[in-house]
Design an enzyme around this catalytic site. Sequence first.
Site, PDB file in Angstrom:
ATOM      1  N   GLU A   1      37.575  52.470  44.552  1.00  0.00           N
ATOM      2  CA  GLU A   1      37.713  53.848  44.074  1.00  0.00           C
ATOM      3  C   GLU A   1      36.340  54.435  43.758  1.00  0.00           C
ATOM      4  OE1 GLU A   1      39.411  54.123  39.959  1.00  0.00           O
ATOM      5  OE2 GLU A   1      39.779  52.005  40.312  1.00  0.00           O
TER       6      GLU A   1
ATOM      7  N   LYS B   1      33.183  55.936  41.911  1.00  0.00           N
ATOM      8  CA  LYS B   1      32.650  55.720  40.560  1.00  0.00           C
ATOM      9  C   LYS B   1      32.280  57.090  40.016  1.00  0.00           C
ATOM     10  CE  LYS B   1      29.465  52.704  38.102  1.00  0.00           C
ATOM     11  NZ  LYS B   1      28.952  53.707  37.184  1.00  0.00           N
TER      12      LYS B   1
ATOM     13  N   ASP C   1      30.888  60.071  37.829  1.00  0.00           N
ATOM     14  CA  ASP C   1      29.677  60.167  37.034  1.00  0.00           C
ATOM     15  C   ASP C   1      30.019  60.824  35.703  1.00  0.00           C
ATOM     16  OD1 ASP C   1      27.103  59.595  36.706  1.00  0.00           O
ATOM     17  OD2 ASP C   1      26.306  61.068  38.117  1.00  0.00           O
TER      18      ASP C   1
ATOM     19  N   TYR D   1      40.646  53.619  34.927  1.00  0.00           N
ATOM     20  CA  TYR D   1      40.310  52.653  35.963  1.00  0.00           C
ATOM     21  C   TYR D   1      40.514  51.192  35.574  1.00  0.00           C
ATOM     22  CZ  TYR D   1      35.650  52.702  33.686  1.00  0.00           C
ATOM     23  OH  TYR D   1      34.619  52.655  32.800  1.00  0.00           O
TER      24      TYR D   1
ATOM     25  N   LYS E   1      26.161  51.752  44.992  1.00  0.00           N
ATOM     26  CA  LYS E   1      25.616  53.047  44.578  1.00  0.00           C
ATOM     27  C   LYS E   1      25.297  53.939  45.777  1.00  0.00           C
ATOM     28  CE  LYS E   1      24.437  53.389  40.614  1.00  0.00           C
ATOM     29  NZ  LYS E   1      24.960  53.658  39.319  1.00  0.00           N
TER      30      LYS E   1
ATOM     31  N   CYS F   1       2.877  92.317  45.480  1.00  0.00           N
ATOM     32  CA  CYS F   1       3.566  91.464  46.459  1.00  0.00           C
ATOM     33  C   CYS F   1       2.565  90.506  47.103  1.00  0.00           C
ATOM     34  CB  CYS F   1       4.223  92.336  47.521  1.00  0.00           C
ATOM     35  SG  CYS F   1       4.885  91.347  48.883  1.00  0.00           S
TER      36      CYS F   1
ATOM     37  N   CYS G   1       2.381  91.760  51.081  1.00  0.00           N
ATOM     38  CA  CYS G   1       1.881  93.077  51.539  1.00  0.00           C
ATOM     39  C   CYS G   1       1.126  93.828  50.450  1.00  0.00           C
ATOM     40  CB  CYS G   1       3.036  93.918  52.056  1.00  0.00           C
ATOM     41  SG  CYS G   1       4.145  94.459  50.738  1.00  0.00           S
TER      42      CYS G   1
ATOM     43  N   CYS H   1       9.500  93.163  45.604  1.00  0.00           N
ATOM     44  CA  CYS H   1       8.418  93.907  46.254  1.00  0.00           C
ATOM     45  C   CYS H   1       8.994  95.256  46.654  1.00  0.00           C
ATOM     46  CB  CYS H   1       7.964  93.126  47.485  1.00  0.00           C
ATOM     47  SG  CYS H   1       7.154  94.147  48.725  1.00  0.00           S
TER      48      CYS H   1
ATOM     49  N   CYS I   1       6.631  95.665  54.369  1.00  0.00           N
ATOM     50  CA  CYS I   1       6.241  94.304  53.987  1.00  0.00           C
ATOM     51  C   CYS I   1       6.621  93.339  55.119  1.00  0.00           C
ATOM     52  CB  CYS I   1       6.957  93.922  52.684  1.00  0.00           C
ATOM     53  SG  CYS I   1       6.759  92.189  52.245  1.00  0.00           S
TER      54      CYS I   1
HETATM   55  O1  I6G Z   1      31.788  51.760  34.816  1.00  0.00           O
HETATM   56  C1  I6G Z   1      32.864  51.607  35.589  1.00  0.00           C
HETATM   57  C2  I6G Z   1      33.232  52.598  36.438  1.00  0.00           C
HETATM   58  C3  I6G Z   1      34.352  52.452  37.232  1.00  0.00           C
HETATM   59  C4  I6G Z   1      33.610  50.413  35.491  1.00  0.00           C
HETATM   60  C5  I6G Z   1      34.749  50.256  36.298  1.00  0.00           C
HETATM   61  C6  I6G Z   1      35.109  51.315  37.171  1.00  0.00           C
HETATM   62  O2  I6G Z   1      36.180  51.125  37.929  1.00  0.00           O
HETATM   63  C7  I6G Z   1      36.498  52.115  38.866  1.00  0.00           C
HETATM   64  N1  I6G Z   1      35.478  49.128  36.212  1.00  0.00           N
HETATM   65  C8  I6G Z   1      35.097  48.173  35.371  1.00  0.00           C
HETATM   66  C9  I6G Z   1      35.888  46.926  35.320  1.00  0.00           C
HETATM   67  C10 I6G Z   1      33.978  48.317  34.574  1.00  0.00           C
HETATM   68  N2  I6G Z   1      33.245  49.438  34.628  1.00  0.00           N
HETATM   69  C11 I6G Z   1      33.532  47.273  33.658  1.00  0.00           C
END
Ligand code: I6G
Length: 695
Positions: free
Chosen positions: A132, A134, A136, A244, A333, A427, A430, A445, A451
Site C-alpha cells: 500500500e 506510504k 506522507d 494500516y 521510497k 523592465c 525593454c 512592464c 517589449c
Molecule cells: O510508517 C508506516 C507507514 C505505513 C508504517 C507502516 C505502514 O504501513 C502501510 N506499517 C508499519 C508496520 C509500520 N510503520 C511500523
Amino acid sequence: MSHDQPSLFDELPTPKAEDLKKATIRVQQLHDLLNHANHAYYVLDDPSIPDAEYDRMFRELSELETLYPVLLANDSPTQRVGAAPLAKFEQVTHEVPMLSLDNAFVDEDMVDFDRRVSDRLVAGAEIEYACEPKLDGIAVSLLYEGGVLIRAATRGDGSTGENITQNIRTVASIPLKLLGDVHPPVLEVRGEVYMPKSSFDALNEKARLNDEKAFVNPRNAAAGSLRQLDSKITASRRLEFCCYSLGRVEGAVLPEQHSEILAQFGRWGFIINAESRVVLGAAGCQSYYDKLAEKRNYLAYEIDGIVFKVNDIGRQQQLGFISRAPRWAIARKFPAQEEMTILDDVEFQVGRTGAITPVARLKPVFVGGVTVSNATLHNMDEIKRLGVRVGDTVIIRRAGDVIPKVVKVVLEKRPEDTCDIQFPKCCPVCESRVERVEDEAITRCTGGLFCGAQRKEAIKHFASRKAMDIDGLGDKIVEQLVDENLIKSFADLYLLKFDEVSKLERLGEKSAKNLLTSIEDSKTTTLAKFLYSLGIREVGVATALNLQNHFLDIRVLVKASFEELIAVDDVGPIVAKRILSFFAEPHNQSVIDGLIKSGVNWPNIEKKSQEQMPLTGKTYVVTGTLLHMGRDQAKGYLQGLGAKVASSVSAKTHALVAGEKAGSKLQKAQDLGLEILDENAFIELLSQHGINHEN
Ligand code: I6G
C-alpha cells in the site's frame, strides 16, 4: 427576591425519570444515525442523507445534551467540533512499541529484502506481500475499549507519544465508535493522519491571502494541525486518517492475513487505502511500485513510497524484528520531493502579459526525480515572506509536474555575505516603466508589444495549439523571428517570405516550406480560437467559446457594453473590464483589422435554439485524461450543448467528467456528492444529444 423565582444558584431541576429514559434512547439513536451518515460521507464517499438532515439531527443531539448533561458522552458525534483548549499534551506510553520501517531506495534493495524473507522462511513458494502507498503524514495510535475511542496518541519516539485524543476526535473519517456489533474489548488501530492535497492548497491559499506563513508541505500542515492545543483549530483543518496496522488487541482473534485485518478495519468504519493490493514475490512488488510511481502525481494525497509487508501474520511472527524494525516489512521510497541547495542568483522574467516574475537560479539539485536549476519565487511579497537572500541555502520542492518552488530558507546555514534581492526599477528587457496594480501582488512592464519579451510570449501564445494552431512555429523560431525583427505583430507572420524563414537557424528548405504552409492554413479558424489567440487577459479557452456562442459575430462583441458582457456565461465584472479595455485600445483594434486583412477568417455561426442547448444552466468540470478525445474537445461539446464549463469544482457544479488519473477534483466532487461521469458515461451523454465524438 421572590422565592417562586428560580435563583441562578439553585440546582438544575432533576429531569423526570421518564423523560430521561426517552432522551437516552433518542440520544443513542442519534449517535447511530449520525455515525452512519458520517461514515457514508467521509469513508465511503457515498453520502446517505442530505446535509440539511445531518444538520437537523446534529442540532437535536446538541440540544438533548444541553438539556441532559449526563447524556453527553465522549464518543458523541457533537464532540467532533473540538473541545476547550489544553494547557499541554499528556505523555502516553505505547504498550506495544510503534516501530519504524527499514527503507529500500533502489530496485535491488527490494530483491534483497525478498531474498532475506524467503531464506528465513524456507518457504519454497513465492511470498505473498500486502502493499500500500506510504502516506506522507503523521503516524498515530487509536485505542478503542468496548468499541469506543478512548485515547489517541502520536508515535513520539515509538515508546512514548503525546495524548492527542481531543484533536483526533475532530477528524471526520475516524470512527468515535466502531461500526458493527462485534469488536474486541481492547483494540489499538494504527495509521496515518494526513492532509489531502486539495485541503493543503486551500489552507495555504488562505494563509497567503491573510499574509500568514504558508506550510511547506501537506505533512507539515498535518503535523501543525495535530499539534494544536486548541482542538477547534484542528477541527477547522481538513485532515483524514487511513489505517494500516494493528497495535494491541485483547479478547478477540483477528484474521491471519494482513489484508484480511485491513478488510476487517474497513467493516469497523475506517478508511482503507483504495490502492492496497496483495502481490507475489519481488516481481509483483516491482510491478506494483512501477504502477504506483506513475499514479503518484494523480493521487489526492502525497505519498513518499510504498510499504510492502509479508501478508501472512504467522510468517510475520516467524520473521520477528531486528533492532526496532520488523523483518517482514519494508518501505520502498520514491525520490524525495524536497532538497536543499544554494540560491546563486535571482533573475526577473517578463511574461506575455508583462508580469515580471523573479526566478531563482540554483546550484543544480536532484529533486522529485529530475535535476532542478531554476525555481519560481512568484513575486516580491513571496520573497519578503520567505525572507530569502542571494547566497542563502534554500529548500526546493518539486511535487508532481508543477514548477519547482523555493519553500523555505535554512537560516542556520546563512553565510555572512548574502545579498538583498532588489526588484528592477524598470523592465529588465525593454526598460519601460514598471507598475504594480493596487490589490495585485504582480508588478508589470508597461511596454506592451514594444517589449521584446512580451512580443515573443504573445506570438508563442498566438501560434499555440489551442489558439491559431500553427504547426512547426516553436518557441525557438518565434524568438529568432522577433530577435531578427522579422515580426513585430501577429499579422507580420502572414507576410513572412520563404527567404526570410529558410535562413533561420535549424530550419532547412523543407521545414521552411512546411512552416509557411502551416501559417497559411491557420488563416481559417474559429471565432473562439481567434479570440483566445489575441491573449486578452482572463480570457481562456472556455471564456473565448462562451463569447463566441453568445455574440456569434466579432463586430457585435467589440462594441459590447459592460452589461452585455457580464450577461455571458462565466464572465464576471473583472473579465468584462479586461475585455472592454482590450477592445478600447486602438493598437488592439488595428491588430484585429490587420489579421482580418491578412486573410484570417472563420465560418459564420448560427444561433442555436433552446432544444439544441439542452445543458443550458448546468455547470460541468472536466478533469483527468480522456482516451477518446481531448479535454478541450470535451469542453467544446459541453459548451455547444449550452453547459457552462468551469475550471474548479464547487457546490455550484452540476457534474464532473472524470477521465483517467483524475486527482483532487474527483476527490472534491466525491466529497460534495456531485454526479461523476466517467468517459463512457460522458460519451453516452453526448450521443443522447446527437453528438458522435468520433466524427
Ligand atoms: O510508517 C508506516 C507507514 C505505513 C508504517 C507502516 C505502514 O504501513 C502501510 N506499517 C508499519 C508496520 C509500520 N510503520 C511500523
